[in-house]
Design a protein around this motif. Sequence first.
Motif, mmCIF file in Angstrom:
data_model
loop_
_atom_site.group_PDB
_atom_site.id
_atom_site.type_symbol
_atom_site.label_atom_id
_atom_site.label_comp_id
_atom_site.label_asym_id
_atom_site.label_seq_id
_atom_site.Cartn_x
_atom_site.Cartn_y
_atom_site.Cartn_z
ATOM 1 N N ALA A 1 14.521 -7.225 -10.508
ATOM 2 C CA ALA A 1 14.760 -8.721 -11.230
ATOM 3 C C ALA A 1 12.965 -8.285 -11.516
ATOM 4 O O ALA A 1 13.161 -8.882 -12.769
ATOM 5 N N VAL A 2 12.037 -7.560 -10.702
ATOM 6 C CA VAL A 2 10.865 -7.822 -10.674
ATOM 7 C C VAL A 2 9.891 -6.435 -11.315
ATOM 8 O O VAL A 2 8.745 -6.836 -11.161
ATOM 9 N N SER A 3 10.651 -6.067 -12.270
ATOM 10 C CA SER A 3 9.820 -4.970 -12.724
ATOM 11 C C SER A 3 9.421 -4.689 -14.112
ATOM 12 O O SER A 3 8.881 -3.854 -14.414
ATOM 13 N N LYS A 4 9.519 -5.771 -14.282
ATOM 14 C CA LYS A 4 9.174 -5.815 -16.199
ATOM 15 C C LYS A 4 7.981 -5.467 -16.352
ATOM 16 O O LYS A 4 7.497 -5.154 -18.025
ATOM 17 N N LYS A 5 7.337 -6.014 -15.945
ATOM 18 C CA LYS A 5 5.738 -6.216 -15.860
ATOM 19 C C LYS A 5 5.079 -5.210 -14.587
ATOM 20 O O LYS A 5 5.173 -5.379 -13.127
ATOM 21 N N VAL A 6 3.739 -4.599 -15.360
ATOM 22 C CA VAL A 6 2.738 -3.867 -13.551
ATOM 23 C C VAL A 6 2.847 -4.876 -12.790
ATOM 24 O O VAL A 6 2.623 -4.709 -11.620
ATOM 25 N N SER A 7 1.518 -5.856 -13.422
ATOM 26 C CA SER A 7 1.044 -6.897 -12.512
ATOM 27 C C SER A 7 2.230 -7.653 -11.579
ATOM 28 O O SER A 7 1.260 -7.585 -10.065
ATOM 29 N N THR A 8 2.959 -8.097 -12.003
ATOM 30 C CA THR A 8 3.851 -8.517 -11.124
ATOM 31 C C THR A 8 4.128 -7.900 -9.907
ATOM 32 O O THR A 8 4.791 -7.752 -9.147
ATOM 33 N N ALA A 9 5.411 -6.438 -10.725
ATOM 34 C CA ALA A 9 5.927 -5.403 -9.026
ATOM 35 C C ALA A 9 4.352 -4.830 -8.462
ATOM 36 O O ALA A 9 4.215 -5.058 -7.169
ATOM 37 N N VAL A 10 2.868 -5.062 -8.619
ATOM 38 C CA VAL A 10 2.132 -5.077 -7.699
ATOM 39 C C VAL A 10 1.826 -5.815 -6.672
ATOM 40 O O VAL A 10 1.903 -6.032 -5.350
ATOM 41 N N GLY A 11 2.206 -7.209 -7.228
ATOM 42 C CA GLY A 11 1.956 -8.074 -6.176
ATOM 43 C C GLY A 11 2.641 -8.659 -5.460
ATOM 44 O O GLY A 11 3.041 -8.320 -4.260
ATOM 45 N N LEU A 12 4.540 -7.909 -6.140
ATOM 46 C CA LEU A 12 5.672 -8.201 -5.032
ATOM 47 C C LEU A 12 5.820 -6.983 -4.035
ATOM 48 O O LEU A 12 5.891 -6.725 -2.549
ATOM 49 N N GLY A 13 5.274 -5.399 -4.682
ATOM 50 C CA GLY A 13 5.200 -4.541 -3.706
ATOM 51 C C GLY A 13 3.791 -4.810 -2.652
ATOM 52 O O GLY A 13 4.150 -4.549 -1.774
ATOM 53 N N TYR B 1 6.130 2.851 10.762
ATOM 54 C CA TYR B 1 7.018 3.060 9.731
ATOM 55 C C TYR B 1 6.564 1.855 8.890
ATOM 56 O O TYR B 1 7.648 2.324 7.936
ATOM 57 N N GLY B 2 6.799 0.380 9.209
ATOM 58 C CA GLY B 2 6.854 -0.481 8.659
ATOM 59 C C GLY B 2 5.786 -0.359 7.598
ATOM 60 O O GLY B 2 6.604 -0.229 5.998
ATOM 61 N N ILE B 3 4.734 0.356 7.860
ATOM 62 C CA ILE B 3 3.754 0.296 6.420
ATOM 63 C C ILE B 3 4.243 1.396 5.598
ATOM 64 O O ILE B 3 3.907 1.311 3.743
ATOM 65 N N SER B 4 4.746 2.824 5.879
ATOM 66 C CA SER B 4 4.710 3.627 5.326
ATOM 67 C C SER B 4 6.199 3.567 4.425
ATOM 68 O O SER B 4 6.434 3.588 2.965
ATOM 69 N N SER B 5 6.842 2.404 4.646
ATOM 70 C CA SER B 5 7.738 2.375 3.689
ATOM 71 C C SER B 5 7.763 1.500 2.567
ATOM 72 O O SER B 5 8.096 1.573 1.645
ATOM 73 N N GLY B 6 6.626 0.187 3.284
ATOM 74 C CA GLY B 6 6.466 -0.643 2.192
ATOM 75 C C GLY B 6 6.102 0.241 1.584
ATOM 76 O O GLY B 6 5.866 -0.375 0.236
ATOM 77 N N ILE B 7 4.905 1.618 1.427
ATOM 78 C CA ILE B 7 3.632 2.132 0.634
ATOM 79 C C ILE B 7 5.097 2.466 -0.260
ATOM 80 O O ILE B 7 4.631 2.599 -2.120
ATOM 81 N N GLY B 8 6.264 3.414 0.609
ATOM 82 C CA GLY B 8 7.448 3.819 -0.635
ATOM 83 C C GLY B 8 7.711 3.218 -1.878
ATOM 84 O O GLY B 8 8.099 3.330 -2.611
ATOM 85 N N PHE C 1 6.341 0.683 -2.845
ATOM 86 C CA PHE C 1 5.408 0.111 -3.748
ATOM 87 C C PHE C 1 5.504 1.043 -5.116
ATOM 88 O O PHE C 1 5.278 0.765 -6.273
ATOM 89 N N LEU C 2 5.145 2.580 -3.989
ATOM 90 C CA LEU C 2 4.995 3.325 -5.095
ATOM 91 C C LEU C 2 6.449 3.427 -5.922
ATOM 92 O O LEU C 2 6.024 3.675 -7.512
ATOM 93 N N ALA C 3 7.575 2.806 -5.736
ATOM 94 C CA ALA C 3 8.694 3.026 -6.529
ATOM 95 C C ALA C 3 8.369 1.880 -7.560
ATOM 96 O O ALA C 3 9.313 2.170 -8.273
ATOM 97 N N ILE C 4 8.819 0.847 -7.795
ATOM 98 C CA ILE C 4 8.491 -0.273 -8.200
ATOM 99 C C ILE C 4 7.400 0.080 -8.993
ATOM 100 O O ILE C 4 7.221 -0.861 -10.353
ATOM 101 N N LEU C 5 6.160 0.060 -8.464
ATOM 102 C CA LEU C 5 5.482 0.848 -9.692
ATOM 103 C C LEU C 5 5.749 1.602 -11.062
ATOM 104 O O LEU C 5 5.260 1.295 -12.238
ATOM 105 N N ALA C 6 5.658 2.532 -10.591
ATOM 106 C CA ALA C 6 6.421 3.109 -11.356
ATOM 107 C C ALA C 6 7.162 3.083 -12.494
ATOM 108 O O ALA C 6 7.216 3.107 -13.612
#
Lengths: 247, 215
Positions: free
Chosen positions: A29-41, A148-155, A157-162
């Motif tokens: 739902a939130v991956s239409k624009k990079v800027s909002t994706a970064v915020g959510l990530g 684990y929390g931080i790194s799965s969050g980064i994972g 983040f990476l996915a939604i950014l891409a």
Amino acid sequence: MEHLELFFKSIFIDNMVFSVFLGMCSYLAVSKKVSTAVGLGAAVIFVLGVTVPLNWLLDQYLLKDGALAWLGPEYAEYDLGFLSFILFIATIATMVQLVEIVVEKFSPALYNSLGIFLPLIAVNCAILGGSLFMQTREIPNIGLAFNYGISSGIGWFLAILAIAAIREKIRYSNVPAPLRGLGITFIITGLMGIGFQSFGGMLTGDNEPPEGTETTTVKAENKEEKEIKKEIEDKEKAVSYNEVINK
Amino acid sequence: MALLSKKDSNLILDPLADNNPITIQVLGICSALAITAELKASVVMAISVLFVLGVGNVVISLLRNVIPAKIRIIVQLVVVAALVIIVDQVLKAFAYELSKTLSVFVGLIITNCIIMGRFEAFALGNGPWKSFLDGIGNALGYGVILIIVGFFRELLGSGTLFGIKVLGDPVAKTGLYALGYENNGFMIIPPAALIVVGIIIWVQRSRNRALIEEA
């Protein structure tokens, strides 16, 4: 080394989106624009980093089989494991609310960029999934739980950014009309997931499939289950013997 | 459907096709895709969601005038969590093997967006009977997609349905395998589920062009 291994494993091999499909709703739902994706990530990384260690503490000192032993020997036999869903989700909902209030108070700029996403996060499966996986994988200490929390969050983040970047580009492509929007996003995510599968051998050095896939976990758990069945059978046998003896 | 008025039966039938929770509303994908490698797991998941959504919708609808608007999300989460704990315990008691396969995904029904979505969009504004029908309808719409995906993934990936070898034995080379047919290992891996759903969306939108999104 342990930390480094868990870190890369949770980002690439057990990626939240590509190997276990968590947080797909907001991901789509939130991956239409990079800027909002970064915020959510960023909000997801933050909330996972807070809630996973907290839930780890809850699990260790309240929920696990025998976790109440610190209250005294008479409590050592309680297993409150069945309460974990309700306690985890309560922790997450209150933490999200708390984080929202604190961020609003101290950093209005951050609040403006993260604020609208925070309520969305309470019902993001990636957050609850993080805590549940932390529980089933039996992460041994709080440092690793935080990691684990931080790194799965980064994972995540990476996915939604891409995917956001790809969706911005794909707007100019001539996609078949029925596939436009949702359909093509699904298929791209699938292809990206296949790409991410190739990270599977990264830490083991050979071509073992990643641990997150169903086949391997099922096999491993079948073994455990057989052992448990044996135990139960043994117990039943013992009981029936006792009955015979009593008669 | 003589039992139900036209309006009521639409509540059940709409989400099955033109307002499907997965392919149109884009809800509840999270906990759906990972468990569709086997048909059996898909069916159990669909039934679990049917129970949670049907009962949950009724409970929320009965409580809708009592719940303060500010804390409604937490109230909803608690109701779902309680129902999901029931499902989880029942599965552990009667289908232990399956509950291991589903692992954390039973717990993730709590954050399944379909459930929160229907609570917010329907149960908070309608009576219990209508909410019940709406819950059943949406859960069925969700279940249908799950079962279609599970069917194709298990059939093409392992050549079985519900664990029964319908295409013959791949080791002893009987049935289709005697003709040189091979299982498509690609269907077993998680990303295949996404591609299968993508194709379902494609088919559905080609048949009903009103659903096509604006570029």
